[in-house]
Design a protein around this motif. Structure first.
Motif, short mmCIF file in Angstrom:
data_model
loop_
_atom_site.label_atom_id
_atom_site.label_comp_id
_atom_site.label_asym_id
_atom_site.label_seq_id
_atom_site.Cartn_x
_atom_site.Cartn_y
_atom_site.Cartn_z
N SER A 240 0.91 -1.15 -0.11
CA SER A 240 -0.18 -0.09 0.01
C SER A 240 0.93 1.47 0.08
O SER A 240 2.07 1.19 0.15
N ASP A 241 0.38 2.32 -0.15
CA ASP A 241 0.91 3.71 -0.01
C ASP A 241 2.30 3.69 -0.74
O ASP A 241 3.21 4.35 -0.27
N THR A 242 2.19 3.60 -2.17
CA THR A 242 3.18 3.84 -2.93
C THR A 242 3.57 5.24 -3.18
O THR A 242 4.69 5.70 -3.43
N GLY A 284 -4.28 1.23 -1.15
CA GLY A 284 -4.53 2.86 -1.19
C GLY A 284 -3.33 3.77 -1.23
O GLY A 284 -2.23 3.17 -0.90
N ASP A 285 -3.63 4.98 -1.41
CA ASP A 285 -2.67 5.95 -1.66
C ASP A 285 -1.54 5.49 -2.62
O ASP A 285 -0.27 5.44 -2.56
N ILE A 286 -2.15 5.26 -3.89
CA ILE A 286 -1.60 4.71 -4.93
C ILE A 286 -0.55 5.79 -5.50
O ILE A 286 0.70 5.74 -5.63
N GLY A 330 -6.99 5.54 -1.20
CA GLY A 330 -6.72 5.92 -0.01
C GLY A 330 -6.93 7.55 -0.05
O GLY A 330 -7.51 7.99 -0.94
N ASN A 331 -6.69 8.04 1.04
CA ASN A 331 -6.99 9.53 0.93
C ASN A 331 -6.11 10.27 0.26
O ASN A 331 -6.46 11.46 0.19
N HIS A 332 -5.21 9.91 -0.42
CA HIS A 332 -4.27 10.69 -1.35
C HIS A 332 -4.60 10.57 -2.74
O HIS A 332 -4.40 11.29 -3.68
N ASP A 333 -5.64 9.64 -2.96
CA ASP A 333 -6.03 9.29 -4.28
C ASP A 333 -7.36 10.28 -4.88
O ASP A 333 -8.01 10.90 -3.94
N SER A 377 -9.08 -2.23 3.44
CA SER A 377 -9.43 -0.71 3.89
C SER A 377 -8.20 0.09 3.87
O SER A 377 -7.14 -0.68 4.43
N HIS A 378 -8.35 1.20 3.39
CA HIS A 378 -7.12 1.89 3.53
C HIS A 378 -6.57 2.37 4.84
O HIS A 378 -5.24 2.17 5.20
N GLY A 379 -7.25 2.59 5.80
CA GLY A 379 -7.21 2.87 7.24
C GLY A 379 -7.09 4.01 7.79
O GLY A 379 -6.25 4.01 9.00
N GLY A 440 -3.21 0.03 5.25
CA GLY A 440 -2.03 0.88 4.98
C GLY A 440 -2.31 2.14 5.93
O GLY A 440 -2.59 1.80 7.00
N HIS A 441 -2.03 2.87 5.16
CA HIS A 441 -2.04 4.46 5.82
C HIS A 441 -1.10 4.96 6.53
O HIS A 441 -0.65 6.05 6.94
N VAL A 442 -0.77 4.07 7.57
CA VAL A 442 0.10 4.53 8.73
C VAL A 442 1.77 4.41 8.27
O VAL A 442 2.50 4.98 8.98
ZN ZN Z 1 -3.47 7.42 3.74
#
Ligand code: ZN
Ligand code: FE
Length: 500
Positions: A240-242, A284-286, A330-333, A377-379, A440-442
């Motif tokens: 996650s979070d690339t 998420g946060d690709i 994720g929240n950056h997408d 879930s992105h988290g 992911g996320h953290v």
């Molecule tokens: Zn995130």
């Protein structure tokens, strides 16, 4: 702990430490005390060894094996024959909010939304069958310290001057104030873990107009969940979070990861695992996105959202076609920020949509892969969990995820960092028990098993950002978590450390 002292025993610091990582310490302590009582020569101090003898092997928290892939020279290398290429994929999407969201937002919609949350969790509580709960409106009928149980949503939470916890809780008809006296360590620990907007079962008795809590119960997951196993030797790789597009995206490490999946680097064993890889799950946060936080522009290597997605597609299209790639946002997408999030639309991420083996799903989604149930879930709510619960911290990201499972909700608290859209149905309730819970996320990789469920926080592919440096967050970049769907064995491959 009190039980130990009451019985006249002492406990060594190492033993205390090992207790802190066990799911149900009270029960374990009772078992140990029982066993000691049966011994001829009773030990005075409860040691770590005594505890370990009592913990069934499968409950012990052994760290997940972590390995680094080694570059393999061309000479003497066996031909890469991936078994996953011979095996047909089996994907069943159980839940995906994409296309089913309505984007409402009137006050009445929020009332409906929370009612749906309550009703779903209430029904699941009732399925436990042993609770005998009453509506809050009936509580005045219970007098003389009679024990009573309610199922209620927490609407406010504060500490009283005397150190007790004062809650305001409600069900669809009524509300009441409940006080949690810190009678013992167990109740105090539970009080610490209560999150706003969570649906809980509270046991207690009436004292005037106040409910005095004697126990708090979360819905939790069953103690004996049996995870499904695939009947073929395939693996899922979880990342996650690339954050493609940020200057801190670790392109070299990610390229090594892709080389490994393609069977180009690694030991024989590692290449065998690469060949078993049938699924790549990205939580998420690709991309890093644009306008996500103040000053982000200075940190971007790619300042255009379309180009960020096309760069990300440039990496993912190198992954062999027989590997099914599932991506949630994720929240950056570039999709709506409020949960649940629909899949990143083609409008922004056309190059990803065009890759034939990529499946774009929403956040959260639940899928079965060869029968194995994955909750993705992105988290983002993990921030809320870590901020609420004092003994929990992000360095153990899988512990933080565990709290979401216990509460059976992916984003309990409303209106802090997490935005929730008031859909008619609450997509964030964890209704079906997953075999694997992936978030992911953290940006800190973590993994553990809880009640037979594998919890994975898959970290990041971005090195420490300025924001993280200011907050003292040390990310663990470049790790891929691999879960064998046939055996549920897992390992972590580190594509970053020692490779730079
Ligand atoms: Zn995130
Ligand atoms: Fe992220």
């Amino acid at each position: 702990m009190k039980a130990i002292l009451d019985e006249g025993f002492q406990i060594s610091p190492e033993a205390l430490n090992s207790l802190s990582v066990i799911d149900n310490p009270e029960e374990l302590i009772a078992r140990i005390i029982n066993r000691i009582k049966g011994m001829g020569e009773k030990p005075l101090v409860i040691t770590k060894e005594l505890i370990e003898q009592e913990v069934p092997h499968r409950e012990r928290r052994k760290p997940v094996e972590e390995i680094r892939p080694l570059p393999v020279s061309i000479t003497g290398r066996k031909k890469f024959k991936p078994i996953a290429e011979e095996i047909d994929s089996e994907i069943e999407v159980l839940r995906d909010p994409t296309g089913k969201l309505h984007g409402r937002g009137r006050v009445e919609d929020f009332i409906d939304y929370f009612r749906d949350r309550y009703n779903r969790l209430y029904r699941l509580f009732l399925q436990r069958g042993d609770l005998n709960v009453v509506p809050i409106a009936d509580l005045p009928n219970y007098k003389n310290r009679e024990t009573v149980r309610i199922i209620a949503m927490v609407t406010s939470k504060r500490q009283t001057r005397t150190g007790k916890l004062m809650l305001e809780v409600e069900d669809p008809q009524s509300s009441i104030r409940a006080i949690v006296p810190m009678l013992n360590e167990r109740l105090a620990e539970k009080a610490d873990r209560i999150m706003l907007d969570q649906v809980l079962c509270i046991e207690g008795f009436m004292n005037g107009s106040l409910l005095v809590a004697t126990d708090i119960m979360w819905l939790n997951t069953p103690t004996h969940h049996t995870p499904k196993k695939a009947d073929v030797p395939v693996c899922a790789v979880l990342i996650s979070d690339t954050h493609v597009g940020n200057q801190t995206f670790l392109e070299d490490a990610f390229n090594r990861f892709i080389s490994w999946i393609r069977g180009k680097i690694g030991s024989e064993k590692q290449r065998e695992i690469a060949g078993q890889t049938k699924y790549l799950l990205i939580a998420g946060d690709i991309v890093d996105g644009i306008g996500i936080y103040p000053g982000q522009e200075k940190e971007l290597a790619i300042k255009d959202i379309y180009e960020q997605y096309s760069a990300s597609a440039g990496f993912l299209e190198q992954i062999p076609e027989y590997v099914e790639i599932i991506i949630i946002p994720g929240n950056h997408d570039a999709t709506r920020q409020a949960l649940p999030q629909p899949a990143i639309p083609e409008k922004y991420a056309k190059p990803l949509h065009q890759i034939s083996n990529v499946k774009m799903l929403g956040n959260p989604s639940q899928v079965k892969l060869h029968g194995v149930n994955f909750l993705l879930s992105h988290g983002r709510s993990l921030d809320d969990v870590a901020a609420t619960i004092p003994r929990i911290n992000m360095n153990k990201s899988a512990e933080v995820m565990k709290e979401l499972l216990i509460g059976r909700h992916l984003a309990p608290q409303f209106g802090n960092v997490v935005q929730i859209a008031p859909e008619e149905q609450d997509w964030l309730v964890i209704e079906e028990i997953p075999d694997v819970f992936h978030a992911g996320h953290v940006h800190i990789s973590g993994q553990r098993r809880y009640r037979n469920i594998t919890l994975v926080n898959s970290g990041t592919w971005q090195s420490q950002t300025d924001y993280q440096r200011r907050r003292g967050i040390i990310p663990t970049p470049g790790k891929a978590h691999i879960v064998n769907l046939q055996t549920h064995q897992s390992l972590i491959m580190n594509f970053f450390e020692g490779c730079e």
